[in-house]
Design a protein around this motif. Structure first.
Motif, PDB file in Angstrom:
ATOM      1  N   LYS A 241       0.830  -1.207   0.000  1.00 22.04           N
ATOM      2  CA  LYS A 241       0.000   0.000   0.000  1.00 22.04           C
ATOM      3  C   LYS A 241       0.865   1.257   0.000  1.00 22.04           C
ATOM      4  O   LYS A 241       0.474   2.295  -0.534  1.00 22.04           O
ATOM      5  CB  LYS A 241      -0.933  -0.009   1.209  1.00 22.04           C
ATOM      6  N   GLY A 242       2.048   1.193   0.593  1.00 23.89           N
ATOM      7  CA  GLY A 242       3.000   2.310   0.547  1.00 23.89           C
ATOM      8  C   GLY A 242       3.031   3.167   1.787  1.00 23.89           C
ATOM      9  O   GLY A 242       4.095   3.557   2.265  1.00 23.89           O
ATOM     10  N   ARG A 243       1.840   3.465   2.364  1.00 28.46           N
ATOM     11  CA  ARG A 243       1.774   4.312   3.554  1.00 28.46           C
ATOM     12  C   ARG A 243       0.610   3.861   4.428  1.00 28.46           C
ATOM     13  O   ARG A 243      -0.394   3.338   3.928  1.00 28.46           O
ATOM     14  CB  ARG A 243       1.583   5.787   3.177  1.00 28.46           C
ATOM     15  N   VAL A 244       0.761   4.079   5.733  1.00 28.26           N
ATOM     16  CA  VAL A 244      -0.326   3.803   6.690  1.00 28.26           C
ATOM     17  C   VAL A 244      -0.383   4.979   7.655  1.00 28.26           C
ATOM     18  O   VAL A 244       0.572   5.761   7.768  1.00 28.26           O
ATOM     19  CB  VAL A 244      -0.103   2.487   7.477  1.00 28.26           C
ATOM     20  N   ASN A 245      -1.507   5.105   8.379  1.00 26.19           N
ATOM     21  CA  ASN A 245      -1.538   6.207   9.344  1.00 26.19           C
ATOM     22  C   ASN A 245      -0.856   5.803  10.652  1.00 26.19           C
ATOM     23  O   ASN A 245      -0.561   4.623  10.885  1.00 26.19           O
ATOM     24  CB  ASN A 245      -2.953   6.734   9.558  1.00 26.19           C
ATOM     25  N   GLN A 246      -0.597   6.787  11.494  1.00 27.81           N
ATOM     26  CA  GLN A 246       0.201   6.549  12.690  1.00 27.81           C
ATOM     27  C   GLN A 246      -0.488   5.604  13.672  1.00 27.81           C
ATOM     28  O   GLN A 246       0.166   4.781  14.322  1.00 27.81           O
ATOM     29  CB  GLN A 246       0.527   7.871  13.386  1.00 27.81           C
ATOM     30  N   GLN A 247      -1.802   5.689  13.766  1.00 28.95           N
ATOM     31  CA  GLN A 247      -2.519   4.813  14.684  1.00 28.95           C
ATOM     32  C   GLN A 247      -2.340   3.342  14.287  1.00 28.95           C
ATOM     33  O   GLN A 247      -2.193   2.473  15.135  1.00 28.95           O
ATOM     34  CB  GLN A 247      -4.007   5.174  14.712  1.00 28.95           C
ATOM     35  N   THR A 248      -2.338   3.068  12.987  1.00 27.13           N
ATOM     36  CA  THR A 248      -2.117   1.703  12.504  1.00 27.13           C
ATOM     37  C   THR A 248      -0.729   1.210  12.898  1.00 27.13           C
ATOM     38  O   THR A 248      -0.568   0.077  13.354  1.00 27.13           O
ATOM     39  CB  THR A 248      -2.285   1.639  10.975  1.00 27.13           C
ATOM     40  N   ALA A 249       0.290   2.061  12.704  1.00 27.43           N
ATOM     41  CA  ALA A 249       1.665   1.673  13.043  1.00 27.43           C
ATOM     42  C   ALA A 249       1.796   1.367  14.528  1.00 27.43           C
ATOM     43  O   ALA A 249       2.431   0.377  14.927  1.00 27.43           O
ATOM     44  CB  ALA A 249       2.630   2.791  12.636  1.00 27.43           C
ATOM     45  N   LYS A 250       1.204   2.215  15.372  1.00 25.08           N
ATOM     46  CA  LYS A 250       1.300   1.997  16.825  1.00 25.08           C
ATOM     47  C   LYS A 250       0.514   0.768  17.262  1.00 25.08           C
ATOM     48  O   LYS A 250       0.938   0.029  18.155  1.00 25.08           O
ATOM     49  CB  LYS A 250       0.830   3.249  17.563  1.00 25.08           C
ATOM     50  N   THR A 251      -0.637   0.550  16.635  1.00 21.59           N
ATOM     51  CA  THR A 251      -1.439  -0.637  16.981  1.00 21.59           C
ATOM     52  C   THR A 251      -0.696  -1.913  16.606  1.00 21.59           C
ATOM     53  O   THR A 251      -0.658  -2.880  17.373  1.00 21.59           O
ATOM     54  CB  THR A 251      -2.800  -0.597  16.270  1.00 21.59           C
ATOM     55  N   PHE A 252      -0.068  -1.913  15.423  1.00 22.85           N
ATOM     56  CA  PHE A 252       0.670  -3.110  15.019  1.00 22.85           C
ATOM     57  C   PHE A 252       1.861  -3.353  15.948  1.00 22.85           C
ATOM     58  O   PHE A 252       2.198  -4.514  16.229  1.00 22.85           O
ATOM     59  CB  PHE A 252       1.152  -2.985  13.576  1.00 22.85           C
ATOM     60  N   ALA A 253       2.481  -2.289  16.432  1.00 26.81           N
ATOM     61  CA  ALA A 253       3.587  -2.457  17.376  1.00 26.81           C
ATOM     62  C   ALA A 253       3.111  -3.194  18.629  1.00 26.81           C
ATOM     63  O   ALA A 253       3.828  -4.031  19.185  1.00 26.81           O
ATOM     64  CB  ALA A 253       4.185  -1.099  17.742  1.00 26.81           C
ATOM     65  N   ARG A 254       1.892  -2.903  19.072  1.00 26.96           N
ATOM     66  CA  ARG A 254       1.334  -3.591  20.246  1.00 26.96           C
ATOM     67  C   ARG A 254       1.034  -5.060  19.952  1.00 26.96           C
ATOM     68  O   ARG A 254       1.155  -5.912  20.829  1.00 26.96           O
ATOM     69  CB  ARG A 254       0.075  -2.875  20.720  1.00 26.96           C
ATOM     70  N   VAL A 255       0.648  -5.361  18.709  1.00 27.24           N
ATOM     71  CA  VAL A 255       0.423  -6.753  18.311  1.00 27.24           C
ATOM     72  C   VAL A 255       1.744  -7.514  18.278  1.00 27.24           C
ATOM     73  O   VAL A 255       1.842  -8.667  18.715  1.00 27.24           O
ATOM     74  CB  VAL A 255      -0.265  -6.820  16.930  1.00 27.24           C
ATOM     75  N   LEU A 256       2.777  -6.850  17.770  1.00 30.79           N
ATOM     76  CA  LEU A 256       4.088  -7.478  17.610  1.00 30.79           C
ATOM     77  C   LEU A 256       4.823  -7.636  18.937  1.00 30.79           C
ATOM     78  O   LEU A 256       5.665  -8.524  19.093  1.00 30.79           O
ATOM     79  CB  LEU A 256       4.926  -6.629  16.639  1.00 30.79           C
TER      80      LEU A 256
END
Length: 599
Positions: A486-501
């Motif tokens: 997709k190329g880009r994501v919003n910041q909330q998505t990045a932070k949420t994925f960090a919590r999953v990881l």
């Protein structure tokens, strides 16, 4: 209850029936096998990671529940010292039998459907492609020959019904077998709980009064063994020698307790670890016990699990604990093996004497071609993987992630450096994308990414609860690839994925969390929640059948009315072929499942 799944029998090589039932054509092979087995220890023979070996005797047994003939083998994984030295093998529900059956291409007949397992596991078990050792619903467990039918029952119900049938027919009876052995509970070393026992000069041996406890270890300057090989406590003069109120002289026991004295009940202390008045309070014990999940290797569990259960049952009989069993659920994790090498005679060769050439392996000194096998890591084979080396080259997160990604937690699997490189590459891609603020925007998230994120949250959460860490990691890899495409994501998505990881790769997740301005630590954050609204499918790929036979697939919106769905089916270019110029009698639409055209 597993008689319906018995597809072969196994006798221990020492069993008296082996020579009696072995056919003339098989006597030579069986005799040679018995001779080889006699050279092995019981520990070698029952090694979980050992390659399965055996010989067919040429004889057969009759299964009483279905009248079928099943072959009788001789194999060294069965011991005379355990039970009767003869077993019926049920490969669909016993891992050793499964491995043996796989090795010798023997039938695997599934008899338990794991109705609580995930769909992939259930399908593999029902096909006989995977062993299932837990509870389930009986299938393939009835016979007109015997009239016995336990299909649809759960394990305990099936056991009761089968035993009742066997007793009624005079074929067997219910029995509990115990395997008892002495437990050596003393050690000749300093570091251990001292035994509160005094040997008096008049020959009396006395256990100390409870008021005099705890008996603590003395401070020593000399930790070498005492005279005659006694424990170092034999050097503790003032502590060692005692005198009672009557002037009688005595000597304390110098042996100490083994580590089991603490490890057999540590879980109880965990319930109330700061209690300085008693091991644990009744309130704390009743609140926390029993332990919800016990995870350990099969070899470890045989010892620790056995001893801790023994300890716990004594405490239960004394009224000190409230539960009869300490652990609600047991899960045996698989063993991580490593590649090893052996000669044509079966002799193991250490890895430092092995050279690889054009995909084959040779002895560096003799030039003999060697066979690559998987075996337990051992110093003698020099195939031990040092975790420190892996951490140095790839990082601690890569080590953690690869151990979880190798395969199902319960499976035995070999370690490969290539696999470590694979998960290392995933972590590198995840970091480069989610930690690069050029890939981050503050706008509303793309619906496709939102859907993929919530699907990932749900999948990972369920897989963690089911101990399916490898498939959870696979889902995180899929999500990361979707984001990169997709190329880009919003910041909330990045932070949420960090919590999953984070539970899987805590150091890298912490770094991403910090880069996005969050503090103090991701470790304090709850696991994210998924929203079912984002998981609803907009379209569905229908399998379209004609008179029950699949002919083509058709992707349609789930919101499409049934009449429009029928029209789309008729308009499809492949439909004309199967209608052959005629009109369908009926088109059955099962929303989100299937379409069947009746002609």
């Amino acid at each position: 209850d597993t008689l319906f799944g018995a597809t072969y029998m196994v006798l221990a090589p020492e069993h008296e029936l082996v020579d009696k039932i072995t056919t003339v054509d098989n006597k030579g092979n069986v005799a040679a096998y018995k001779q080889k087995a006699a050279l092995k220890s019981d520990l070698d023979r029952t090694d979980l990671a050992k390659e399965k070996t055996g010989e067919f005797t040429g004889a057969y047994a009759i299964n009483p529940v279905n009248g079928e003939k099943i072959p009788i083998w001789v194999a060294d994984y069965v011991l005379m010292g355990y039970g009767t030295g003869a077993i019926m093998a049920v490969p669909s529900n016993d891992m050793r039998d499964f491995e043996f059956a796989t090795e010798f291409n023997l039938p695997i007949k599934p008899i338990l459907e794991p109705d609580q397992a995930d769909e992939k596991t259930r399908t593999r078990v029902v096909k006989g492609e995977e062993c299932w050792e837990e509870d389930g619903v009986f299938i393939n467990s009835s016979s007109s020959f015997s009239g016995l039918d336990i299909n649809g029952l759960r394990k305990q119900e099936g056991i009761s019904k089968t035993i009742a049938w066997l007793e009624e027919k005079g074929l067997g009876k219910e029995m509990v077998n115990y395997k008892m052995r002495d437990w050596l509970f003393s050690r000749q070393r300093y570091w251990g709980e001292p035994l509160p026992v005094i040997h008096w000069e008049d020959g009396e041996i006395e256990v100390m009064d409870e008021e005099a406890l705890p008996l603590e270890l003395p401070q020593l300057d000399n930790y070498t063994p005492g005279d005659n090989g006694e424990s170092p406590l034999a050097n503790a003069g003032d502590w060692l020698h005692v005198t009672d109120a009557r002037g009688r002289k005595g000597r304390r026991e110098t042996n100490t307790m083994p580590q089991w004295a603490g490890s057999c009940w540590y879980y109880l202390r965990f319930t109330d670890a700061r209690n300085d008045k008693e091991p644990f309070s009744q309130e704390a014990e009743r609140y926390w016990m029993p332990v919800d999940q016990y995870i350990g290797g099969a070899e470890h569990a045989v010892l620790h699990l056995l001893y801790s259960r023994f300890w716990h049952k004594v405490l239960f009989d004394l009224g000190i604990v409230s539960t009869d069993e300490p652990f609600s659920r047991l899960f045996n994790q698989g063993m991580i093996l490593a590649f090893a090498y052996e000669s044509a005679t079966g002799a193991k060769v250490s890895t430092d004497l092995v050279r690889e050439k054009y995909g084959k392996f040779y002895h560096s000194q003799t030039g003999e071609e060697l066979k690559q096998i998987v075996a337990k890591m051992s110093k003698s084979l020099k195939n031990v993987i040092n975790p420190d080396d892996v951490v140095k080259n790839y990082g601690a997160d890569s080590l953690r992630l690869y151990e979880m990604f190798m395969g199902p937690l319960e499976a035995t699997k070999p370690w490969t450096e290539q696999g470590v490189k694979g998960v290392f590459g995933f972590l590198v891609r995840a970091y480069r994308f989610f930690a690069d603020l050029n890939n981050i925007h503050q706008d509303e998230e793309d619906p496709e990414i939102t859907k993929s994120l919530h699907k990932t949250i749900k999948k990972v959460q369920q897989d963690i609860e089911g101990l399916r860490f490898n498939t959870a990691i696979s889902q995180m890899m899929i999500f990361t690839n979707n984001c990169i495409k997709k190329g880009r994501v919003n910041q909330q998505t990045a932070k949420t994925f960090a919590r999953v990881l984070s539970p899987f790769a805590p150091h890298l997740a912490e770094e991403i969390w910090s880069i996005h301005g969050e503090a103090p630590t991701i470790a304090d954050q709850p696991f994210p929640e998924y929203n079912e609204e984002y998981l609803k499918e907009d379209v569905f790929e229908y399998p379209v059948s004609f008179n029950g036979k699949l002919r083509f697939k058709l992707e349609l919106p789930l919101s499409m009315p049934d009449e429009e769905v029928r029209q789309e089916v008729l308009n499809h270019e492949a439909a004309a072929k199967w209608l052959n110029g005629g009109e369908p009698k009926k088109i059955i639409v099962v929303k989100g499942r299937i379409i069947n055209v009746v002609i």
